[in-house]
Design an enzyme around this catalytic site. Structure first.
Site, PDB file in Angstrom:
ATOM      1  N   GLU A 129       0.846  -1.195   0.000  1.00 41.27           N
ATOM      2  CA  GLU A 129       0.000   0.000   0.000  1.00 41.27           C
ATOM      3  C   GLU A 129       0.877   1.240   0.000  1.00 41.27           C
ATOM      4  O   GLU A 129       2.092   1.151   0.172  1.00 41.27           O
ATOM      5  CB  GLU A 129      -0.915  -0.006   1.224  1.00 41.27           C
ATOM      6  N   ASP A 224     -16.386   9.512  21.121  1.00 38.22           N
ATOM      7  CA  ASP A 224     -16.858   9.578  22.518  1.00 38.22           C
ATOM      8  C   ASP A 224     -15.714   9.378  23.500  1.00 38.22           C
ATOM      9  O   ASP A 224     -15.616  10.072  24.514  1.00 38.22           O
ATOM     10  CB  ASP A 224     -17.912   8.495  22.798  1.00 38.22           C
ATOM     11  N   HIS A 245      -8.699   9.865   3.719  1.00 43.21           N
ATOM     12  CA  HIS A 245      -8.398   8.803   2.755  1.00 43.21           C
ATOM     13  C   HIS A 245      -8.612   9.375   1.363  1.00 43.21           C
ATOM     14  O   HIS A 245      -9.639  10.001   1.093  1.00 43.21           O
ATOM     15  CB  HIS A 245      -9.300   7.588   2.977  1.00 43.21           C
ATOM     16  N   ARG A 291      -0.523   8.945   1.994  1.00 41.18           N
ATOM     17  CA  ARG A 291      -1.922   9.337   1.820  1.00 41.18           C
ATOM     18  C   ARG A 291      -2.147  10.840   1.754  1.00 41.18           C
ATOM     19  O   ARG A 291      -2.960  11.303   0.961  1.00 41.18           O
ATOM     20  CB  ARG A 291      -2.737   8.817   2.990  1.00 41.18           C
ATOM     21  N   HIS A 352     -10.818   9.841   7.483  1.00 43.77           N
ATOM     22  CA  HIS A 352     -10.625   8.402   7.593  1.00 43.77           C
ATOM     23  C   HIS A 352     -10.100   7.958   8.953  1.00 43.77           C
ATOM     24  O   HIS A 352     -10.601   7.019   9.554  1.00 43.77           O
ATOM     25  CB  HIS A 352      -9.636   7.994   6.499  1.00 43.77           C
ATOM     26  N   ARG A 387      -0.398   8.717   9.340  1.00 43.26           N
ATOM     27  CA  ARG A 387      -0.361   7.268   9.566  1.00 43.26           C
ATOM     28  C   ARG A 387       0.014   6.526   8.285  1.00 43.26           C
ATOM     29  O   ARG A 387      -0.565   6.773   7.225  1.00 43.26           O
ATOM     30  CB  ARG A 387      -1.754   6.813  10.010  1.00 43.26           C
TER      31      ARG A 387
HETATM   32  C1  LIG Z   1     -13.364   1.786   5.949  1.00 47.07           C
HETATM   33  C2  LIG Z   1     -12.110   1.634   6.769  1.00 47.07           C
HETATM   34  C3  LIG Z   1     -11.064   0.853   6.298  1.00 47.07           C
HETATM   35  C4  LIG Z   1      -9.890   0.709   7.063  1.00 47.07           C
HETATM   36  N1  LIG Z   1      -8.893  -0.114   6.599  1.00 47.07           N
HETATM   37  C5  LIG Z   1      -7.813  -0.332   7.391  1.00 47.07           C
HETATM   38  C6  LIG Z   1      -6.808  -1.269   6.999  1.00 47.07           C
HETATM   39  O1  LIG Z   1      -6.905  -1.900   5.970  1.00 47.07           O
HETATM   40  N2  LIG Z   1      -5.741  -1.451   7.831  1.00 47.07           N
HETATM   41  C7  LIG Z   1      -5.595  -0.769   9.010  1.00 47.07           C
HETATM   42  O2  LIG Z   1      -4.614  -0.975   9.711  1.00 47.07           O
HETATM   43  N3  LIG Z   1      -6.544   0.112   9.396  1.00 47.07           N
HETATM   44  C8  LIG Z   1      -7.646   0.330   8.632  1.00 47.07           C
HETATM   45  N4  LIG Z   1      -8.598   1.218   9.043  1.00 47.07           N
HETATM   46  C9  LIG Z   1      -8.456   1.856  10.355  1.00 47.07           C
HETATM   47  C10 LIG Z   1      -8.752   0.817  11.435  1.00 47.07           C
HETATM   48  O3  LIG Z   1      -9.851   0.028  11.038  1.00 47.07           O
HETATM   49  C11 LIG Z   1      -9.061   1.469  12.757  1.00 47.07           C
HETATM   50  O4  LIG Z   1      -8.110   2.429  13.076  1.00 47.07           O
HETATM   51  C12 LIG Z   1      -9.072   0.423  13.869  1.00 47.07           C
HETATM   52  O5  LIG Z   1      -9.897  -0.646  13.501  1.00 47.07           O
HETATM   53  C13 LIG Z   1      -9.553   1.030  15.163  1.00 47.07           C
HETATM   54  O6  LIG Z   1      -9.760  -0.017  16.082  1.00 47.07           O
HETATM   55  P1  LIG Z   1     -10.278   0.309  17.526  1.00 47.07           P
HETATM   56  O7  LIG Z   1     -10.442  -0.992  18.208  1.00 47.07           O
HETATM   57  O8  LIG Z   1      -9.417   1.340  18.132  1.00 47.07           O
HETATM   58  O9  LIG Z   1     -11.711   1.009  17.293  1.00 47.07           O
HETATM   59  P2  LIG Z   1     -13.026   0.437  16.611  1.00 47.07           P
HETATM   60  O10 LIG Z   1     -12.768  -0.795  15.849  1.00 47.07           O
HETATM   61  O11 LIG Z   1     -13.683   1.532  15.894  1.00 47.07           O
HETATM   62  O12 LIG Z   1     -13.927   0.049  17.861  1.00 47.07           O
HETATM   63  C14 LIG Z   1     -14.492   1.034  18.663  1.00 47.07           C
HETATM   64  C15 LIG Z   1     -15.427   0.386  19.647  1.00 47.07           C
HETATM   65  O13 LIG Z   1     -15.776   1.341  20.637  1.00 47.07           O
HETATM   66  C16 LIG Z   1     -17.161   1.314  20.858  1.00 47.07           C
HETATM   67  N5  LIG Z   1     -17.590   2.619  21.359  1.00 47.07           N
HETATM   68  C17 LIG Z   1     -17.367   3.852  20.815  1.00 47.07           C
HETATM   69  N6  LIG Z   1     -17.917   4.799  21.582  1.00 47.07           N
HETATM   70  C18 LIG Z   1     -18.501   4.165  22.626  1.00 47.07           C
HETATM   71  C19 LIG Z   1     -19.245   4.592  23.740  1.00 47.07           C
HETATM   72  N7  LIG Z   1     -19.560   5.892  23.967  1.00 47.07           N
HETATM   73  N8  LIG Z   1     -19.696   3.663  24.616  1.00 47.07           N
HETATM   74  C20 LIG Z   1     -19.448   2.348  24.425  1.00 47.07           C
HETATM   75  N9  LIG Z   1     -18.741   1.878  23.377  1.00 47.07           N
HETATM   76  C21 LIG Z   1     -18.275   2.776  22.497  1.00 47.07           C
HETATM   77  C22 LIG Z   1     -17.753   0.948  19.514  1.00 47.07           C
HETATM   78  O14 LIG Z   1     -19.064   0.441  19.698  1.00 47.07           O
HETATM   79  C23 LIG Z   1     -16.743  -0.104  19.053  1.00 47.07           C
HETATM   80  O15 LIG Z   1     -17.047  -1.338  19.635  1.00 47.07           O
HETATM   81  C24 LIG Z   1      -9.773   1.369   8.296  1.00 47.07           C
HETATM   82  C25 LIG Z   1     -10.829   2.156   8.770  1.00 47.07           C
HETATM   83  C26 LIG Z   1     -11.998   2.283   8.020  1.00 47.07           C
HETATM   84  C27 LIG Z   1     -13.116   3.115   8.550  1.00 47.07           C
END
Ligand SMILES: Cc1cc2nc3c(=O)[nH]c(=O)nc-3n(C[C@H](O)[C@H](O)[C@H](O)COP(=O)(O)OP(=O)(O)OC[C@H]3O[C@@H](n4cnc5c(N)ncnc54)[C@H](O)[C@@H]3O)c2cc1C
Length: 544
Positions: A129, A224, A245, A291, A352, A387
């Site tokens: 990528e 949040d 993105h 990016r 993104h 990033r």
């Molecule tokens: C379309 C897309 C494609 C992507 N592709 C890639 C990729 O190929 N490779 C890569 O490395 N990264 C990628 N990313 C980025 C990556 O997916 C995220 O940075 C990463 O998954 C974040 O993980 P996380 O566990 O921190 O948060 P998340 O996976 O977003 O989880 C957040 C959690 O917190 C909970 N939550 C939020 N607020 C509250 C609240 N007030 N009360 C209770 N629960 C709450 C939500 O319900 C959820 O369960 C992509 C992102 C997107 C949007």
């Protein structure tokens, strides 16, 4: 900046709400949160709360994959150098080194938990990528990597005897007593408010793309966790850095789905309305430039050609390979009559990934005792000012594991106690005057997109700051009864901090492009900016 920010969003008193006790509370059930929950000693109780169903998160939506040095031709030093180069001088080198070196082990761990990454003849298939000098991205189901990883991790989590998951349970605020985090105030539709008392709390609430009108993030990404850490006394760092993105599908009426960077890694070209391949003009790595460079180039080319989008062109690639490698994108485009092997795909940038967040150390510890954090809600120092693609799932895995282990160790040193602390929020409830929350939310997203998007300059930022302050005055002081209001308060809080940081940083670095200060200025700005809530409840810049 003289608007009062309440410590808690709603009034509560321990006599009037039910209580729950756990050793470790994990707020968020994406990859970072579930990895953390799985790192806790099985003899301790873990409660995971998610505001929607578990399957709805940025993690599940991830497409491209996870970066890691797996190919024998590749070296840790290469992945480190690529990450530092994308980060524009603001990465923490010790963090980059730690995360990169842990990557192969964390990927292997996911495989042992049942994730089926794409492979050929028993070898993992490695994609490339933007910004990566080697093929090092493991992916699954072609372009649905997040769905497959989360399937395996959710399945494992549901079978852990010590782990309880509450879905559709909104966390409003962290509970703090004598400066330390003691759990959280949560709400669900069935029970209303609830006080969860935890020996240790891990914040893993993900991103905040919903601040902007154009975004790749799901509806849950309203920042949040950033806002509730801020209200609880944690500082938010690097909030001016929002990654856009470059290629988000731009078809009227379609959802703004992301067109993965891997498509350019496999050879797709970016062309303008006239079919001209413009990226070689902007960067020696052309379509594989970092990016921010690609997003900014696209915006320039859209202006030059006076057109609302540019296009991805795959027509020179093998059609069978394209369909097999990108089945999800082929299917979404087919709904709008586009055959991605022949037709050009209309795209433009969208918000993104939020780089800024709660500062953590190498173990995932925040500055608030008893509070840990992992994943997109953090500012770990891995990404610097930008990033590198596919480094964020990796960050969530590494920091999730560290925060889970650290919180578990800390909790094991604390005795059980089943008494609520003398905490309450005695604000008299004002009768809620009706507000059109959707109207404010849409206006907020529009002004953020217009003035705080890919390109920024002082006048536009100042206009956004003034408008946000007006909304702050009457939205932040109100008390709402459901997530629509709380999310709006959180979105406003974050937006205001993002604008304040973007105004201060008078240079262009990484994802932060100031058209009035187009050059990088190491002398004044090779440093981080942080904002906190002052003792009298106002927004203030805090030192590094
Ligand atoms: C379309 C897309 C494609 C992507 N592709 C890639 C990729 O190929 N490779 C890569 O490395 N990264 C990628 N990313 C980025 C990556 O997916 C995220 O940075 C990463 O998954 C974040 O993980 P996380 O566990 O921190 O948060 P998340 O996976 O977003 O989880 C957040 C959690 O917190 C909970 N939550 C939020 N607020 C509250 C609240 N007030 N009360 C209770 N629960 C709450 C939500 O319900 C959820 O369960 C992509 C992102 C997107 C949007």
């Amino acid at each position: 900046m003289s608007v009062f920010i309440p410590r808690y969003l709603v009034p509560f008193h321990p006599k009037n709400v039910p209580h729950w006790f756990t050793d470790v509370l994990v707020i968020g059930g994406g990859l970072a949160g579930l990895r953390a929950a799985n790192a806790v000693d099985p003899r301790q109780s873990v409660l995971v709360v998610t505001k929607e169903q578990l399957e709805l998160s940025n993690s599940s939506w991830a497409q491209g994959g996870i970066a890691g040095v797996i190919d024998p031709e590749d070296r840790f030093e290469n992945h480190i150098a690529d990450t530092l180069s994308a980060g524009g001088g603001l990465c923490d080198e010790a963090v980059v080194e730690m995360v990169v070196r842990e990557a192969p082990r964390r990927i292997q761990e996911l495989i042992s938990w049942g994730t089926a990454f794409d492979s050929k003849a028993g070898e993992l298939t490695l994609g490339r990528e933007g910004g990566h000098s080697h093929n090092r991205i493991v992916h699954a189901l072609g372009d649905a990597t997040g769905r497959e990883i989360m399937r395996a991790v959710i399945e494992r989590s549901r079978h852990q005897g010590n782990l309880r998951i509450w879905e559709r349970c909104f966390t409003l605020d962290l509970l703090t007593h004598e400066g330390a985090c003691r759990g959280a105030l949560v709400h669900d539709a069935r029970h209303g408010l609830l006080l969860v008392w935890a020996k240790q709390t891990i914040l893993a609430t993900g991103g905040a793309g919903q601040i902007f009108r154009e975004t790749t993030n799901p509806a849950v990404a309203t920042g949040d966790g950033h806002a509730l850490a801020f209200r609880a006394g944690g500082a938010l760092r690097d909030m001016e850095f929002m990654q856009f993105h470059p290629t988000v599908l731009y078809i009227a009426g379609s959802s703004r789905s992301l067109i993965t960077e891997a498509i350019r890694g496999e050879g797709a070209w970016l062309v303008d309305r006239h079919g001209y391949r413009f990226m070689p003009e902007y960067h020696p790595r052309a379509e594989l430039a970092p990016r921010d460079v690609v997003s900014q180039a696209i915006v320039s080319q859209m202006e030059k050609t006076r057109h609302a989008c540019v296009y991805l062109d795959l027509s020179h690639l093998d059609a069978q390979f394209v369909r097999q490698r990108f089945p999800g994108i082929a299917a979404s485009c087919a709904q709008f009559g586009l055959d991605i092997t022949k037709d050009r795909i209309p795209v433009r940038p969208g918000a993104h990934y939020i780089i800024g967040g709660v500062a953590v150390d190498l173990e995932g510890r925040t500055s608030v005792p008893g509070l840990w954090a992992a994943g997109e809600v953090t500012s770990s120092g891995l990404h610097g000012a930008n990033r590198l693609a596919s480094n964020s799932l990796l960050e969530g895995l590494v920091y999730g594991a560290h925060a889970g282990e650290g919180a578990s160790r800390a909790a094991s040193r604390m005795p059980d106690r089943y008494q609520p602390l003398p905490l309450d929020n005695p604000i008299a409830t004002q009768p809620p005057e009706p507000l059109d929350l959707a109207d404010i939310r849409n206006s907020l997203k529009s002004i953020m997109w217009r003035e705080v998007g890919v390109r920024r300059e002082a006048n536009g930022l100042a206009e956004a700051a003034a408008q946000l302050e007006t909304w702050w005055r009457y939205v932040l002081v109100r008390q709402f009864a459901d997530p629509d209001g709380w999310e709006l308060q959180n979105l406003l809080t974050l937006s205001r901090i993002m604008v304040a940081s973007a105004l201060l940083r008078e240079e262009s670095r990484g994802t932060h492009l100031r058209t009035d200060f187009p050059a990088i200025d190491d002398q004044h700005w090779k440093r981080h900016l942080s904002f906190g809530r002052s003792a009298n409840g106002e927004l203030e810049q805090v030192g590094e």
